[in-house]
Design a protein around this motif. Structure first.
Motif, PDB file in Angstrom:
ATOM      1  N   GLY A 107       0.822  -1.214   0.000  1.00 20.34           N
ATOM      2  CA  GLY A 107       0.000   0.000   0.000  1.00 20.34           C
ATOM      3  C   GLY A 107       0.848   1.252   0.000  1.00 20.34           C
ATOM      4  O   GLY A 107       0.549   2.220  -0.702  1.00 20.34           O
ATOM      5  N   LEU A 108       1.917   1.244   0.775  1.00 19.00           N
ATOM      6  CA  LEU A 108       2.826   2.389   0.815  1.00 19.00           C
ATOM      7  C   LEU A 108       3.483   2.613  -0.540  1.00 19.00           C
ATOM      8  O   LEU A 108       3.562   3.746  -1.033  1.00 19.00           O
ATOM      9  CB  LEU A 108       3.885   2.163   1.898  1.00 19.00           C
ATOM     10  N   LEU A 109       3.922   1.527  -1.162  1.00 21.29           N
ATOM     11  CA  LEU A 109       4.563   1.639  -2.469  1.00 21.29           C
ATOM     12  C   LEU A 109       3.589   2.148  -3.521  1.00 21.29           C
ATOM     13  O   LEU A 109       3.935   3.028  -4.321  1.00 21.29           O
ATOM     14  CB  LEU A 109       5.137   0.283  -2.886  1.00 21.29           C
ATOM     15  N   SER A 110       2.349   1.636  -3.534  1.00 29.39           N
ATOM     16  CA  SER A 110       1.388   2.090  -4.536  1.00 29.39           C
ATOM     17  C   SER A 110       1.049   3.564  -4.342  1.00 29.39           C
ATOM     18  O   SER A 110       0.894   4.307  -5.315  1.00 29.39           O
ATOM     19  CB  SER A 110       0.124   1.231  -4.500  1.00 29.39           C
ATOM     20  N   GLN A 111       0.980   4.009  -3.105  1.00 24.90           N
ATOM     21  CA  GLN A 111       0.738   5.428  -2.823  1.00 24.90           C
ATOM     22  C   GLN A 111       1.863   6.287  -3.393  1.00 24.90           C
ATOM     23  O   GLN A 111       1.613   7.335  -3.991  1.00 24.90           O
ATOM     24  CB  GLN A 111       0.630   5.620  -1.319  1.00 24.90           C
ATOM     25  N   GLU A 112       3.099   5.834  -3.217  1.00 25.66           N
ATOM     26  CA  GLU A 112       4.241   6.610  -3.703  1.00 25.66           C
ATOM     27  C   GLU A 112       4.309   6.615  -5.230  1.00 25.66           C
ATOM     28  O   GLU A 112       4.703   7.610  -5.833  1.00 25.66           O
ATOM     29  CB  GLU A 112       5.533   6.083  -3.097  1.00 25.66           C
ATOM     30  N   VAL A 113       3.919   5.515  -5.865  1.00 27.02           N
ATOM     31  CA  VAL A 113       3.893   5.471  -7.337  1.00 27.02           C
ATOM     32  C   VAL A 113       2.861   6.457  -7.868  1.00 27.02           C
ATOM     33  O   VAL A 113       3.114   7.192  -8.832  1.00 27.02           O
ATOM     34  CB  VAL A 113       3.610   4.035  -7.828  1.00 27.02           C
ATOM     35  N   ILE A 114       1.694   6.507  -7.231  1.00 28.25           N
ATOM     36  CA  ILE A 114       0.662   7.458  -7.647  1.00 28.25           C
ATOM     37  C   ILE A 114       1.157   8.890  -7.479  1.00 28.25           C
ATOM     38  O   ILE A 114       0.946   9.740  -8.346  1.00 28.25           O
ATOM     39  CB  ILE A 114      -0.643   7.217  -6.863  1.00 28.25           C
ATOM     40  N   LYS A 115       1.844   9.177  -6.370  1.00 28.36           N
ATOM     41  CA  LYS A 115       2.411  10.516  -6.166  1.00 28.36           C
ATOM     42  C   LYS A 115       3.402  10.869  -7.265  1.00 28.36           C
ATOM     43  O   LYS A 115       3.415  11.988  -7.769  1.00 28.36           O
ATOM     44  CB  LYS A 115       3.129  10.593  -4.819  1.00 28.36           C
ATOM     45  N   ALA A 116       4.250   9.915  -7.631  1.00 30.97           N
ATOM     46  CA  ALA A 116       5.269  10.184  -8.645  1.00 30.97           C
ATOM     47  C   ALA A 116       4.638  10.400 -10.016  1.00 30.97           C
ATOM     48  O   ALA A 116       5.082  11.271 -10.776  1.00 30.97           O
ATOM     49  CB  ALA A 116       6.269   9.029  -8.695  1.00 30.97           C
ATOM     50  N   ILE A 117       3.613   9.638 -10.344  1.00 28.45           N
ATOM     51  CA  ILE A 117       2.979   9.764 -11.661  1.00 28.45           C
ATOM     52  C   ILE A 117       2.186  11.058 -11.770  1.00 28.45           C
ATOM     53  O   ILE A 117       2.280  11.773 -12.764  1.00 28.45           O
ATOM     54  CB  ILE A 117       2.081   8.540 -11.938  1.00 28.45           C
ATOM     55  N   ASP A 136       1.992  15.446  -5.164  1.00 29.05           N
ATOM     56  CA  ASP A 136       2.778  15.531  -3.934  1.00 29.05           C
ATOM     57  C   ASP A 136       4.140  14.918  -4.199  1.00 29.05           C
ATOM     58  O   ASP A 136       4.274  14.026  -5.029  1.00 29.05           O
ATOM     59  CB  ASP A 136       2.101  14.750  -2.800  1.00 29.05           C
ATOM     60  N   PRO A 137       5.169  15.370  -3.481  1.00 31.34           N
ATOM     61  CA  PRO A 137       6.487  14.744  -3.675  1.00 31.34           C
ATOM     62  C   PRO A 137       6.521  13.346  -3.056  1.00 31.34           C
ATOM     63  O   PRO A 137       6.012  13.142  -1.943  1.00 31.34           O
ATOM     64  CB  PRO A 137       7.447  15.687  -2.947  1.00 31.34           C
TER      65      PRO A 137
END
Length: 105
Positions: A46-56, A60-61
């Motif tokens: 879940g943490l990784l998917s959240q960060e991928v969405i942020k990057a795409i 948010d950074p």
């Protein structure tokens, strides 16, 4: 199989561990070493998917560099390393410099 290897090692060194309430060492191994990994994997996924969405989306950074997750406490520590040095600025091409000088007139 990790549980069978652990049980074989225990027999070699002369100990026979047992856990109250569990019938076998294989059951104890699964209970203490396999099942907690499922929960950790879901939290980190879940943490990784959240960060991928942020990057795409670039809304948010994303987290920088390293995230250390403690499964026992449920806490995550974000380790921020020093940022990389900025890339050197490109020099203007001669045509751009001449165009800028002509525009000033």
């Amino acid at each position: 199989n990790g549980a069978a290897d652990f049980a074989a090692h225990c027999r070699q060194v002369g100990c026979e561990p047992e856990v109250d309430g569990l019938d076998s060492m294989q059951q104890a191994f699964g209970h203490f070493f396999v099942e907690p990994l499922i929960h950790v994997a879901s939290v980190l996924g879940g943490l990784l998917s959240q960060e991928v969405i942020k990057a795409i989306t670039r809304k948010d950074p994303p987290l920088v560099n390293c995230v250390c997750f403690n499964a026992h406490t449920g806490a995550a520590l974000v380790e921020i390393q020093p940022p990389a040095a900025p890339a050197p600025k490109k020099r203007k091409a001669e045509e751009d410099i001449v165009a800028d000088l002509l525009d000033d007139d």
